[in-house]
Design an enzyme around this catalytic site. Structure first.
Site, PDB file in Angstrom:
ATOM      1  N   GLU A   1      48.304  43.875  46.297  1.00  0.00           N
ATOM      2  CA  GLU A   1      48.242  43.001  47.481  1.00  0.00           C
ATOM      3  C   GLU A   1      48.117  41.528  47.083  1.00  0.00           C
ATOM      4  O   GLU A   1      48.126  40.651  47.943  1.00  0.00           O
ATOM      5  CB  GLU A   1      47.056  43.405  48.375  1.00  0.00           C
ATOM      6  CG  GLU A   1      45.675  42.902  47.949  1.00  0.00           C
ATOM      7  CD  GLU A   1      45.071  43.648  46.757  1.00  0.00           C
ATOM      8  OE1 GLU A   1      45.748  44.555  46.226  1.00  0.00           O
ATOM      9  OE2 GLU A   1      43.950  43.319  46.355  1.00  0.00           O
TER      10      GLU A   1
ATOM     11  N   HIS B   1      45.890  44.756  41.464  1.00  0.00           N
ATOM     12  CA  HIS B   1      45.974  44.392  42.885  1.00  0.00           C
ATOM     13  C   HIS B   1      47.394  44.118  43.370  1.00  0.00           C
ATOM     14  O   HIS B   1      47.865  42.986  43.298  1.00  0.00           O
ATOM     15  CB  HIS B   1      45.068  43.187  43.153  1.00  0.00           C
ATOM     16  CG  HIS B   1      43.627  43.534  43.014  1.00  0.00           C
ATOM     17  ND1 HIS B   1      42.885  44.063  44.045  1.00  0.00           N
ATOM     18  CD2 HIS B   1      42.814  43.509  41.935  1.00  0.00           C
ATOM     19  CE1 HIS B   1      41.670  44.337  43.624  1.00  0.00           C
ATOM     20  NE2 HIS B   1      41.595  44.005  42.337  1.00  0.00           N
TER      21      HIS B   1
ATOM     22  N   CYS C   1      42.221  49.772  42.232  1.00  0.00           N
ATOM     23  CA  CYS C   1      41.128  49.242  41.416  1.00  0.00           C
ATOM     24  C   CYS C   1      39.913  50.177  41.395  1.00  0.00           C
ATOM     25  O   CYS C   1      39.958  51.194  40.731  1.00  0.00           O
ATOM     26  CB  CYS C   1      40.795  47.827  41.846  1.00  0.00           C
ATOM     27  SG  CYS C   1      40.352  46.837  40.419  1.00  0.00           S
TER      28      CYS C   1
HETATM   29  N1  LIG Z   1      38.470  45.043  41.877  1.00  0.00           N
HETATM   30  C1  LIG Z   1      37.816  46.174  41.716  1.00  0.00           C
HETATM   31  O1  LIG Z   1      37.900  47.122  42.491  1.00  0.00           O
HETATM   32  C2  LIG Z   1      36.866  46.227  40.563  1.00  0.00           C
HETATM   33  C3  LIG Z   1      36.474  47.609  40.160  1.00  0.00           C
HETATM   34  C4  LIG Z   1      35.211  47.678  39.312  1.00  0.00           C
HETATM   35  N2  LIG Z   1      34.138  47.086  40.014  1.00  0.00           N
HETATM   36  C5  LIG Z   1      35.439  46.967  37.984  1.00  0.00           C
HETATM   37  O2  LIG Z   1      34.918  45.907  37.764  1.00  0.00           O
HETATM   38  O3  LIG Z   1      36.153  47.500  37.163  1.00  0.00           O
END
Ligand SMILES: NC(=O)CC[C@H](N)C(=O)O
Length: 426
Positions: free
Chosen positions: A400, A398, A314
């Site tokens: 996980e 994600h 992410c």
């Molecule tokens: N879950 C995250 O790592 C989000 C990544 C970043 N803050 C976004 O909103 O794209």
């Protein structure tokens, strides 16, 4: 790519990925949810058996949403995003990537399983607040140790219910994510709150430094054996340094279950110190806010490229994208939920994934050699990258889960294989 998928992407990309102009405010408009029962003829004679509205959410487009408060009281500003997960509100509440945001749950019934200590994804709740349609009046789950309202109160997080979450979601899909101000303070006028929402922006702010750990530590917890899957018989130990940009515990639990010894380090941990620790691999975690607002983190990632196998999740993926020479951009309303189809182009299969991001890497900005390995099938955005020459792999979503489907869990095994391959060559 099949034609049907290509066409679908062409159709949807334009809608979901176009940048959002600031909404025009013509006049303030108040919305409230009607009570399903009425004691109007008895008004003033008996006390209403339900709570009446005592909170307002004012959005930057001039809409005012009357609501009932639970959890903390006060005034809070943040960006409103909607999450389509049906379950797992506690993991969402403790995901540090929601710092600076109000999470609006599209599932109308929230609170029915209460909360428990095991489902925490970080040490505290960093989000700005919770917006839901209907708050469960009772909890019913064998793992429950506390009611949701008491939990939010304890953690000083504002929550509102009896809001038309469907109408707000349609607005966010139409106009893009909106900044809002949530208040329980009667003294603040709608105009003041509107002004507050219009003078705040989440873009360009470093939110990582507010959520990262302050000193390195060893992670020891694995997935509870009763619930573990996919990773039997992996005894080999790989030392992984995990950069904490707002890391979710389940990333660490899954890595640990797959056979990693993990040292978690703060976001500002120098690359030179990491290299001195001679890790087999480095993980760049998820984290809140605008990835282009943290050049220091991008610099650290750059300094590690090619020296050790790396895996980004992410925010980690977005930092890797920049470190490789690419650019990130803000999406219209992002992806938040446990039902996002992703095409894994390497394995040639579709995985249903858990996602939470408002930004994405622009694949057109990436240099030659960087491969897009995964695409989000709802809008064609980049959902994964690899740069084999530098032992780089990353996912925009994600694996996980927590909460969400486990279809992509095997990527942790792929990271193990990458570390193994590099170690054997050395
Ligand atoms: N879950 C995250 O790592 C989000 C990544 C970043 N803050 C976004 O909103 O794209």
């Amino acid at each position: 790519m099949e034609l049907a998928i290509k066409n679908r992407i062409a159709l949807t990309t334009q809608n979901f990925l176009t940048p959002k102009p600031k909404p025009k405010v013509k006049s303030l408009r108040v919305f409230s949810v009607k009570c399903t029962a009425s004691l109007s003829s008895l008004d003033g004679v008996v006390e209403r058996p339900w709570k009446t509205s005592d909170a307002r959410l004012v959005l930057e487009d001039g809409s005012v949403w009357r609501a009932k408060s639970f959890g903390a009281r006060g005034t809070q500003v943040g960006e409103v995003v909607f999450n389509t997960s049906l379950t797992g509100y506690q993991e969402i509440l403790t995901d540090p990537s929601y710092a600076g945001q109000f999470v609006l749950m599209t599932n109308p019934h929230i609170g029915n399983t209460g909360v428990n200590f095991d489902d925490e994804e970080s040490r505290q709740c960093f989000l700005a607040g919770l917006v839901i349609r209907s708050l469960s009046i009772s909890t019913s789950n064998w793992r429950c140790t506390k009611a949701l309202g008491d939990y939010l109160l304890e953690r000083n997080i504002m929550g509102i219910y009896d809001v038309d979450t469907r109408a707000i979601t349609r607005r966010l899909r139409q106009d893009g994510s909106l900044v809002g101000v949530l208040t329980t303070e009667e003294s603040k006028t709608d105009e003041e709150l509107l002004e507050m929402s219009r003078s705040w922006d989440i873009v360009g702010i470093d939110l990582i430094s507010g959520v990262t750990c302050t000193a390195p530590y060893e992670w020891v917890d694995k997935t509870d054996p009763e619930w573990d899957f996919n990773c039997e018989g992996r005894g080999e130990i790989y030392h992984v340094i995990a950069y904490d940009f707002g890391i979710k515990h389940n990333i660490l639990r899954r890595l640990s279950s797959y056979g990693c010894k993990i040292t978690v380090v703060p976001s500002s941990w120098p690359a030179s110190e990491t290299l001195k620790m001679k890790p087999d691999g480095v993980l760049f975690s998820n984290g809140p806010g605008d990835p282009s607002a943290v050049p220091c983190a991008v610099k650290t990632v750059k300094e590690l490229l090619g020296k050790v196998p790396v895996f980004g999740i992410c925010m980690g993926h977005q930092l890797l994208g920049q470190a490789l020479g690419g650019k990130t951009f803000k999406m219209k309303f992002g992806h938040h939920g446990g039902n996002h189809p992703v095409r894994n182009l390497v394995a040639n299969r579709v995985e249903i994934s858990a996602q939470n991001h408002n930004y994405a890497v622009d694949p057109a900005s990436l240099p030659k050699g960087v491969e897009v390995t995964h695409i989000n099938l709802n809008d064609g955005s980049c959902a994964g990258l690899a740069f084999p020459a530098l032992n780089v792999m990353s996912l925009q979503y994600h694996p996980e889960a927590s909460p969400g489907p486990h279809d992509s869990d095997s990527v942790f095994g792929e990271f193990i294989e990458l570390m193994k391959k590099v170690k054997q060559k050395a």
